[in-house]
Write a protein that holds these residues in place. Structure first.
Motif, PDB file in Angstrom:
ATOM      1  N   HIS A  94      18.854-107.055  61.280  1.00 38.78           N
ATOM      2  CA  HIS A  94      18.814-108.501  61.040  1.00 38.78           C
ATOM      3  C   HIS A  94      18.812-108.836  59.553  1.00 38.78           C
ATOM      4  O   HIS A  94      19.110-109.962  59.171  1.00 38.78           O
ATOM      5  N   GLY A  97      22.664-107.381  58.324  1.00 39.08           N
ATOM      6  CA  GLY A  97      23.698-108.188  58.960  1.00 39.08           C
ATOM      7  C   GLY A  97      24.574-107.485  59.965  1.00 39.08           C
ATOM      8  O   GLY A  97      25.330-108.125  60.705  1.00 39.08           O
ATOM      9  N   SER A 103      30.296-107.106  64.634  1.00 40.72           N
ATOM     10  CA  SER A 103      30.134-107.781  63.345  1.00 40.72           C
ATOM     11  C   SER A 103      30.595-106.884  62.197  1.00 40.72           C
ATOM     12  O   SER A 103      30.514-105.658  62.271  1.00 40.72           O
ATOM     13  N   ASP A 106      28.462-106.173  55.798  1.00 40.14           N
ATOM     14  CA  ASP A 106      28.434-106.942  54.557  1.00 40.14           C
ATOM     15  C   ASP A 106      28.432-105.980  53.375  1.00 40.14           C
ATOM     16  O   ASP A 106      27.427-105.321  53.090  1.00 40.14           O
ATOM     17  N   TYR A 523      19.846-117.570  65.757  1.00 43.88           N
ATOM     18  CA  TYR A 523      20.975-117.571  64.820  1.00 43.88           C
ATOM     19  C   TYR A 523      22.008-116.522  65.231  1.00 43.88           C
ATOM     20  O   TYR A 523      23.218-116.797  65.281  1.00 43.88           O
ATOM     21  N   TYR A 524      21.531-115.324  65.542  1.00 48.61           N
ATOM     22  CA  TYR A 524      22.455-114.249  65.898  1.00 48.61           C
ATOM     23  C   TYR A 524      23.079-114.464  67.277  1.00 48.61           C
ATOM     24  O   TYR A 524      24.201-114.014  67.530  1.00 48.61           O
ATOM     25  N   GLU A 526      23.952-117.472  68.417  1.00 48.14           N
ATOM     26  CA  GLU A 526      25.008-118.438  68.125  1.00 48.14           C
ATOM     27  C   GLU A 526      26.181-117.771  67.423  1.00 48.14           C
ATOM     28  O   GLU A 526      27.350-118.034  67.738  1.00 48.14           O
ATOM     29  N   LEU A 527      25.887-116.906  66.472  1.00 44.17           N
ATOM     30  CA  LEU A 527      26.937-116.192  65.739  1.00 44.17           C
ATOM     31  C   LEU A 527      27.747-115.305  66.681  1.00 44.17           C
ATOM     32  O   LEU A 527      28.986-115.249  66.602  1.00 44.17           O
ATOM     33  N   TYR A 528      27.063-114.643  67.588  1.00 44.38           N
ATOM     34  CA  TYR A 528      27.721-113.758  68.554  1.00 44.38           C
ATOM     35  C   TYR A 528      28.632-114.559  69.484  1.00 44.38           C
ATOM     36  O   TYR A 528      29.758-114.147  69.782  1.00 44.38           O
ATOM     37  N   ASN A 529      28.143-115.706  69.931  1.00 39.54           N
ATOM     38  CA  ASN A 529      28.950-116.554  70.820  1.00 39.54           C
ATOM     39  C   ASN A 529      30.226-117.027  70.143  1.00 39.54           C
ATOM     40  O   ASN A 529      31.286-117.129  70.772  1.00 39.54           O
ATOM     41  N   LYS A 530      30.145-117.299  68.851  1.00 37.95           N
ATOM     42  CA  LYS A 530      31.340-117.723  68.092  1.00 37.95           C
ATOM     43  C   LYS A 530      32.348-116.582  68.010  1.00 37.95           C
ATOM     44  O   LYS A 530      33.558-116.788  68.137  1.00 37.95           O
ATOM     45  N   LYS A 531      31.854-115.368  67.799  1.00 35.08           N
ATOM     46  CA  LYS A 531      32.748-114.204  67.702  1.00 35.08           C
ATOM     47  C   LYS A 531      33.416-113.911  69.036  1.00 35.08           C
ATOM     48  O   LYS A 531      34.576-113.520  69.088  1.00 35.08           O
TER      49      LYS A 531
END
Length: 532
Positions: A94, A97, A103, A106, A523-524, A526-531
């Protein structure tokens, strides 16, 4: 005249002895070399230093025999690329990243090889990185793209891609030894990352080992037919069962036409994984695997669910362990070179895996869960003149600790943002300086392959507390002393009410210590759902 000659000879002897002593002092003063050996998905159950029921691994065992065997080494996130990111950065998923295999890493993260390179170490990486095609902090690298191939693999290098004919475990070792023999600077300490693809799925052994191992039969794990009776939804819905989810074609190597002919409906649609074999290699393969296929056709009509599961388990073990036999052989080649070139005495050698793996326990293959077989990872370290040979260590350590360990070994200060603890006190007999009571774990890759739900938790030597979240809100507690197989969830047992309270508070404290939170969880997600 004779007296003068005698004096000259005596003077020469003193001069020689003086020079020799000075050289010895310089050798002692040199910074230690670091050889980091990591395999992919190598279960500790498949190393004979831990358990010799399945396989003998004499070369990997040498590291334990000459050094230290850790029995409570764990990972922070049991999945390949995130584990590697934790190792390189010394930071939890976390924070760095790299929470899952999807993902991107970074590259603004500072890694321990970059720090060592800057501190004067010559650095090299050969084998499987699994993320990023241009690793920072290395003077030379030759790495597999993504998962890479077992046969005739392609490698990414600083001079472009190249395909090398042969078997990947042998080739990775050839490249490693070639660098050590021909391009290593003897005037510099070195940090070498020697990284095996094996025994990652689809477990394709070298010819000499598939010829041998396909004739073997292996003992069944106690929990092969686990019914998950006391467990949460997560264990019951995971898609990594040997019976239901293991591919007959990709994993146990039946011919596609056989599966079709028998009318077997597969959960997995993975196809053949042997497409890189040339005609000679394919002929050798068919000579061994086609008779297995024919034998299965005769047996299948009389199989029930249990006998089918056992047959698949045996085929799984034959190929999985066959790949490990090559790893062990090749680790021996590297250890022999260090001995022959008188490098071993000033070299710390680490053998580990990016995580553990299920070898039929709970009826599973793969990893991801915080249950022992995937959470725990093999860790064997030798460091002559520093580690007392043949020591077993049961302190709670993690892959999070490697970066800071290597930096301390090299005499380099670790960045404050690193979250691990150097293992040097444990390695050098100063155990009183080690005070960790619990380790933290967090898995993110859901919904995805194998359908293991998101969860986080802590483990002490006595207990393990797990919270499954996202589309569920379920808790599990295991008494590690009384229930080492983790089949009895006692979270709701009144006798463990005080333990639940204590472990829950400890989990909150550990989450805060490592800067993890519900806000980051969301947060993660939501980020995962976008990916996706």
């Amino acid at each position: 005249m004779k007296l003068i000659n005698h004096l000259a000879v005596i003077g020469s002897i003193f001069l020689f002895v003086g020079c020799k002593d000075k050289t010895a002092t310089n050798e002692t003063d040199k910074k230690p070399n670091i050889v980091f050996i990591m395999s992919d998905d190598h279960a500790y159950q498949a190393i004979s230093a831990y358990d010799d029921k399945l396989i003998q691994t004499p070369n990997i065992d040498r590291i334990a025999n000459e050094g230290m065997l850790f029995t409570n080494a764990t990972v922070t996130n049991s999945i390949c690329a995130p584990s590697r990111a934790v190792i390189l950065t010394g930071k939890h998923s976390h924070i760095n990243g790299k929470i899952d295999n999807l993902s991107k890493f970074d590259t603004t993260n500072v890694t321990f090889p970059q720090i060592l390179q800057k501190a004067g170490y010559q650095t090299a990486m050969f084998g499987k990185l699994h993320f990023g095609n241009n690793p920072k902090g290395f003077d030379e690298f030759k790495i597999l793209p993504g998962q890479g191939s077992y046969y005739n693999p392609r490698f990414i290098t600083q001079k472009g891609d190249t395909i090398i004919k042969g078997y990947v475990t042998d080739i990775t070792t050839d490249l490693t030894l070639d660098w050590m023999k021909n391009r290593r600077d003897p005037n510099k300490p070195f940090m070498l990352m020697y990284l095996h693809k094996a025994p990652h799925r689809a477990w394709l052994p070298n010819k000499k080992h598939y010829t041998e191992f396909t004739k073997k039969t292996f003992p069944l794990p106690e929990t092969l037919f686990d019914d998950y009776n006391t467990r949460s939804t997560a264990a019951k819905t995971a898609e990594m069962g040997i019976f239901k989810h293991m591919s007959l074609i990709n994993d146990v190597k039946l011919r596609p036409e056989t599966v079709k002919e028998l009318g077997i409906k597969q959960w997995s649609r993975l196809g053949q994984s042997i497409g890189r074999l040339d005609s000679v290699q394919r002929a050798d393969w068919d000579a061994v695997y086609n008779p297995i296929d024919e034998d299965f056709k005769k047996r299948y009509p009389t199989m029930n669910d249990s006998t089918f599961t056992v047959w698949k388990y045996q085929r799984y073990m034959q190929d999985y362990l066959g790949t490990i036999a090559s790893v062990d052989e090749n680790v021996g080649r590297v250890l022999d070179y260090l001995d022959e070139e008188k490098l071993a005495d000033n070299t710390i050698v680490v053998y580990t895996s990016d995580q553990g793996f299920y070898l039929g326990e709970h009826g599973w293959f793969d990893k991801r869960f915080m249950y022992n077989e995937s959470f725990k990872t093999p860790l064997l370290i030798k460091w002559p003149n520093k580690i007392t040979a043949g020591i077993t260590e049961d302190e709670m350590v993690q892959n999070l600790d490697f970066a800071q360990t290597f930096l301390e070994v090299a005499g380099v200060k670790a960045p404050k943002e690193m979250q691990g603890e150097s293992l040097v006190p444990l390695l050098t007999g100063k155990k009183e300086a080690w005070d960790r009571e619990a380790v933290y774990y967090h898995y993110y890759e859901y919904p995805a392959e194998h359908a293991v739900k998101r969860h986080y938790g802590i483990a002490t030597k006595e207990y393990k507390l797990i919270h499954f979240y996202h589309d569920v809100n379920e808790w599990e507690l295991y008494d590690s002393k009384k229930d080492p197989n983790e089949v009895n969830n006692v979270y709701n047992d009144p006798e463990y009410a005080d333990v639940v309270k204590e472990m829950t508070q400890k989990l909150k404290e550990v989450r805060k210590k490592y800067k993890d939170s519900e806000t980051l969880d969301n947060y993660y997600i939501e980020l995962y759902n976008k990916k996706k």
